[in-house]
Design a protein around this motif. Sequence first.
Motif, mmCIF file in Angstrom:
data_model
loop_
_atom_site.group_PDB
_atom_site.id
_atom_site.type_symbol
_atom_site.label_atom_id
_atom_site.label_comp_id
_atom_site.label_asym_id
_atom_site.label_seq_id
_atom_site.Cartn_x
_atom_site.Cartn_y
_atom_site.Cartn_z
ATOM 1 N N ILE A 27 -12.157 -19.682 -34.166
ATOM 2 C CA ILE A 27 -12.147 -19.599 -32.704
ATOM 3 C C ILE A 27 -13.596 -19.382 -32.248
ATOM 4 C CG2 ILE A 27 -11.197 -18.485 -30.655
ATOM 5 C CD1 ILE A 27 -8.989 -19.463 -32.432
ATOM 6 N N PRO A 28 -14.184 -20.339 -31.505
ATOM 7 C CA PRO A 28 -15.597 -20.187 -31.132
ATOM 8 C C PRO A 28 -15.812 -19.229 -29.952
ATOM 9 C CG PRO A 28 -14.725 -22.251 -30.277
ATOM 10 C CD PRO A 28 -13.604 -21.604 -31.040
ATOM 11 N N LYS B 64 -11.061 -32.532 -35.650
ATOM 12 C CA LYS B 64 -9.923 -33.092 -36.384
ATOM 13 C C LYS B 64 -9.186 -32.034 -37.205
ATOM 14 C CE LYS B 64 -11.262 -37.971 -36.642
ATOM 15 N NZ LYS B 64 -10.052 -38.533 -36.034
ATOM 16 N N GLU B 65 -9.871 -30.921 -37.480
ATOM 17 C CA GLU B 65 -9.188 -29.861 -38.232
ATOM 18 C C GLU B 65 -8.934 -28.619 -37.394
ATOM 19 O OE1 GLU B 65 -11.849 -29.253 -41.526
ATOM 20 O OE2 GLU B 65 -12.917 -27.616 -40.525
ATOM 21 N N ASN B 66 -9.609 -28.524 -36.235
ATOM 22 C CA ASN B 66 -9.508 -27.300 -35.427
ATOM 23 C C ASN B 66 -9.812 -27.646 -33.963
ATOM 24 O OD1 ASN B 66 -9.630 -24.693 -34.398
ATOM 25 N ND2 ASN B 66 -11.697 -24.299 -35.217
ATOM 26 N N PRO B 67 -8.842 -27.624 -33.085
ATOM 27 C CA PRO B 67 -9.075 -28.050 -31.698
ATOM 28 C C PRO B 67 -9.772 -27.015 -30.818
ATOM 29 C CG PRO B 67 -6.798 -27.355 -31.962
ATOM 30 C CD PRO B 67 -7.422 -27.278 -33.327
ATOM 31 N N GLU B 68 -10.006 -25.811 -31.338
ATOM 32 C CA GLU B 68 -10.612 -24.761 -30.502
ATOM 33 C C GLU B 68 -12.034 -25.160 -30.141
ATOM 34 O OE1 GLU B 68 -8.946 -22.256 -29.371
ATOM 35 O OE2 GLU B 68 -7.173 -22.387 -30.626
ATOM 36 N N CYS B 69 -12.362 -25.096 -28.877
ATOM 37 C CA CYS B 69 -13.604 -25.733 -28.414
ATOM 38 C C CYS B 69 -14.147 -25.029 -27.178
ATOM 39 C CB CYS B 69 -13.262 -27.195 -28.086
ATOM 40 S SG CYS B 69 -14.594 -28.183 -27.459
ATOM 41 N N ILE B 70 -15.467 -25.114 -27.009
ATOM 42 C CA ILE B 70 -16.141 -24.565 -25.825
ATOM 43 C C ILE B 70 -17.088 -25.615 -25.267
ATOM 44 C CG2 ILE B 70 -18.037 -22.997 -25.191
ATOM 45 C CD1 ILE B 70 -16.635 -20.825 -26.797
ATOM 46 N N ILE B 71 -17.133 -25.717 -23.951
ATOM 47 C CA ILE B 71 -18.161 -26.499 -23.265
ATOM 48 C C ILE B 71 -18.892 -25.544 -22.339
ATOM 49 C CG2 ILE B 71 -18.586 -28.313 -21.548
ATOM 50 C CD1 ILE B 71 -16.223 -29.852 -22.820
ATOM 51 N N ALA B 72 -20.221 -25.502 -22.448
ATOM 52 C CA ALA B 72 -21.025 -24.586 -21.635
ATOM 53 C C ALA B 72 -22.164 -25.338 -20.983
ATOM 54 C CB ALA B 72 -21.584 -23.468 -22.511
ATOM 55 N N PHE B 85 -16.510 -22.993 -20.525
ATOM 56 C CA PHE B 85 -15.122 -23.461 -20.453
ATOM 57 C C PHE B 85 -14.552 -23.471 -21.871
ATOM 58 C CE2 PHE B 85 -17.710 -25.443 -17.205
ATOM 59 C CZ PHE B 85 -17.000 -25.181 -16.045
ATOM 60 N N LYS B 86 -13.422 -22.826 -22.029
ATOM 61 C CA LYS B 86 -12.867 -22.653 -23.370
ATOM 62 C C LYS B 86 -11.435 -23.171 -23.409
ATOM 63 C CE LYS B 86 -12.692 -19.101 -26.896
ATOM 64 N NZ LYS B 86 -13.084 -17.780 -27.301
ATOM 65 N N GLY B 87 -11.070 -23.812 -24.506
ATOM 66 C CA GLY B 87 -9.701 -24.310 -24.619
ATOM 67 C C GLY B 87 -9.539 -25.136 -25.874
ATOM 68 N N LYS B 88 -8.655 -26.094 -25.792
ATOM 69 C CA LYS B 88 -8.374 -26.940 -26.952
ATOM 70 C C LYS B 88 -8.751 -28.385 -26.631
ATOM 71 C CE LYS B 88 -4.789 -24.045 -28.967
ATOM 72 N NZ LYS B 88 -5.124 -22.874 -28.140
ATOM 73 N N ALA B 89 -9.393 -29.036 -27.596
ATOM 74 C CA ALA B 89 -9.901 -30.385 -27.351
ATOM 75 C C ALA B 89 -9.447 -31.352 -28.436
ATOM 76 C CB ALA B 89 -11.426 -30.365 -27.296
ATOM 77 N N ILE B 90 -9.431 -32.599 -28.045
ATOM 78 C CA ILE B 90 -9.117 -33.672 -28.986
ATOM 79 C C ILE B 90 -10.055 -34.839 -28.691
ATOM 80 C CG2 ILE B 90 -7.392 -34.836 -27.522
ATOM 81 C CD1 ILE B 90 -5.727 -35.238 -30.105
ATOM 82 N N ASP B 91 -10.371 -35.608 -29.719
ATOM 83 C CA ASP B 91 -11.154 -36.827 -29.520
ATOM 84 C C ASP B 91 -10.167 -37.991 -29.426
ATOM 85 O OD1 ASP B 91 -12.972 -38.863 -29.449
ATOM 86 O OD2 ASP B 91 -13.952 -38.367 -31.357
ATOM 87 N N ILE B 92 -9.957 -38.489 -28.208
ATOM 88 C CA ILE B 92 -9.043 -39.622 -28.025
ATOM 89 C C ILE B 92 -9.816 -40.896 -28.336
ATOM 90 C CG2 ILE B 92 -7.671 -40.930 -26.353
ATOM 91 C CD1 ILE B 92 -6.899 -38.324 -25.045
ATOM 92 N N GLU B 93 -9.533 -41.461 -29.488
ATOM 93 C CA GLU B 93 -10.290 -42.618 -29.960
ATOM 94 C C GLU B 93 -9.521 -43.908 -29.717
ATOM 95 O OE1 GLU B 93 -12.443 -41.991 -33.759
ATOM 96 O OE2 GLU B 93 -11.218 -40.205 -33.902
ATOM 97 N N TYR B 94 -10.268 -45.003 -29.748
ATOM 98 C CA TYR B 94 -9.606 -46.306 -29.663
ATOM 99 C C TYR B 94 -8.635 -46.433 -30.825
ATOM 100 C CZ TYR B 94 -12.608 -47.730 -25.924
ATOM 101 O OH TYR B 94 -13.222 -47.800 -24.714
ATOM 102 N N GLY B 95 -7.434 -46.891 -30.519
ATOM 103 C CA GLY B 95 -6.405 -46.986 -31.541
ATOM 104 C C GLY B 95 -5.302 -45.970 -31.343
ATOM 105 N N PHE B 96 -5.589 -44.933 -30.539
ATOM 106 C CA PHE B 96 -4.519 -43.992 -30.222
ATOM 107 C C PHE B 96 -3.418 -44.747 -29.474
ATOM 108 C CE2 PHE B 96 -5.653 -39.252 -30.234
ATOM 109 C CZ PHE B 96 -6.492 -39.365 -31.324
ATOM 110 N N PRO B 97 -2.163 -44.407 -29.678
ATOM 111 C CA PRO B 97 -1.096 -45.015 -28.876
ATOM 112 C C PRO B 97 -1.380 -44.766 -27.389
ATOM 113 C CG PRO B 97 -0.183 -43.700 -30.661
ATOM 114 C CD PRO B 97 -1.652 -43.433 -30.653
ATOM 115 N N PRO B 98 -1.200 -45.780 -26.552
ATOM 116 C CA PRO B 98 -1.524 -45.628 -25.120
ATOM 117 C C PRO B 98 -0.814 -44.459 -24.468
ATOM 118 C CG PRO B 98 -1.046 -47.922 -25.653
ATOM 119 C CD PRO B 98 -0.725 -47.139 -26.881
#
Lengths: 138, 161
Positions: A27-28, B64-72, B85-98
């Motif tokens: 957890i960051p 890909k192994e841990n969605p916990e993320c911060i943007i500052a 800003f703190k929360g959970k993130a994912i990288d939505i890449e090309y190829g993901f189901p629409p």
Amino acid sequence: MVLKLTERMKAWIKTGCHLNVATKNGIPFLTVSRNVKSVSDDEIVFALSQDEYFVIKSAFSENPWVAIGVSKAGGIRACYQFKGKGTVDKEGGIYNLKVNLSEVYCTKPGCYAGQRLDTKPAQECEEWEHGLWTDLPK
Amino acid sequence: MVKLTSEMKDGLRVPGKGGSLVYLATSSVDGKPNIAAMRYVDSYKDDKILISDMFLLKTKTNLKENPECIIAICHPMDSGRDWVFKGKAIDIEYGFPPDFDWYGIKAKEILDGWGDWHHKEPPDEVPPDVVYSKPAQRGVVVLHVEKIYSIEKSKVGEKIQ
């Protein structure tokens, strides 16, 4: 390989940094250090105020890893990421967070993104860097 | 429930459009942190922050192994935009189901809107030596914001939302 920050890296680090730490299970927690007490070839001491330290205190107490990026214009001009393990000492109302660096990366967008720099010989690293940037913080 | 303010939404845009440079902070699942500056940033709806995946390496591995993320906010600092800003993130890449869903948004709406960011908002405001010649966007990182705290001087860690 002995890690040796370049003079340009040191100059930018002194302008202040964003610090990311994490709990043992990932957890960051992020804080900023507006005051950098000292920078040597492989060690940075951040002088954190109580509020700057307390936001990372819990995570840092269980996991010493720290990832460091330069704040403000350094985010654009100083495209480096520094990593290492830290310890903290309290001095009056200041928390001195000492980080012994073990990894340095280039984060410049493009072909050099992710390039590890501390594995290059110091002279080679300095020359490589000089080919990309020479500017120092104003 | 977090709701980004209009001031935050204005700040969470690419620097040349009046926005900010941000740091994207992640961690491996066993606690090794990572931090990298990002230029292509935007907000979506009231609780999502978007970042272009052009050159993500360790960040991508971590997410890909841990969605916990911060943007500052990285730059400017000390000018009223001192947010984390703190929360959970994912990288939505090309190829993901629409119709892949991430906290109420679909992969298609993200990739249709921000999947070719370089052409949508070319980086004409940054110095020539940091402009990459041929970007190749692979996806869009979407942060679902769950908490917001301050990094304002003397108020670091104070909860905003």
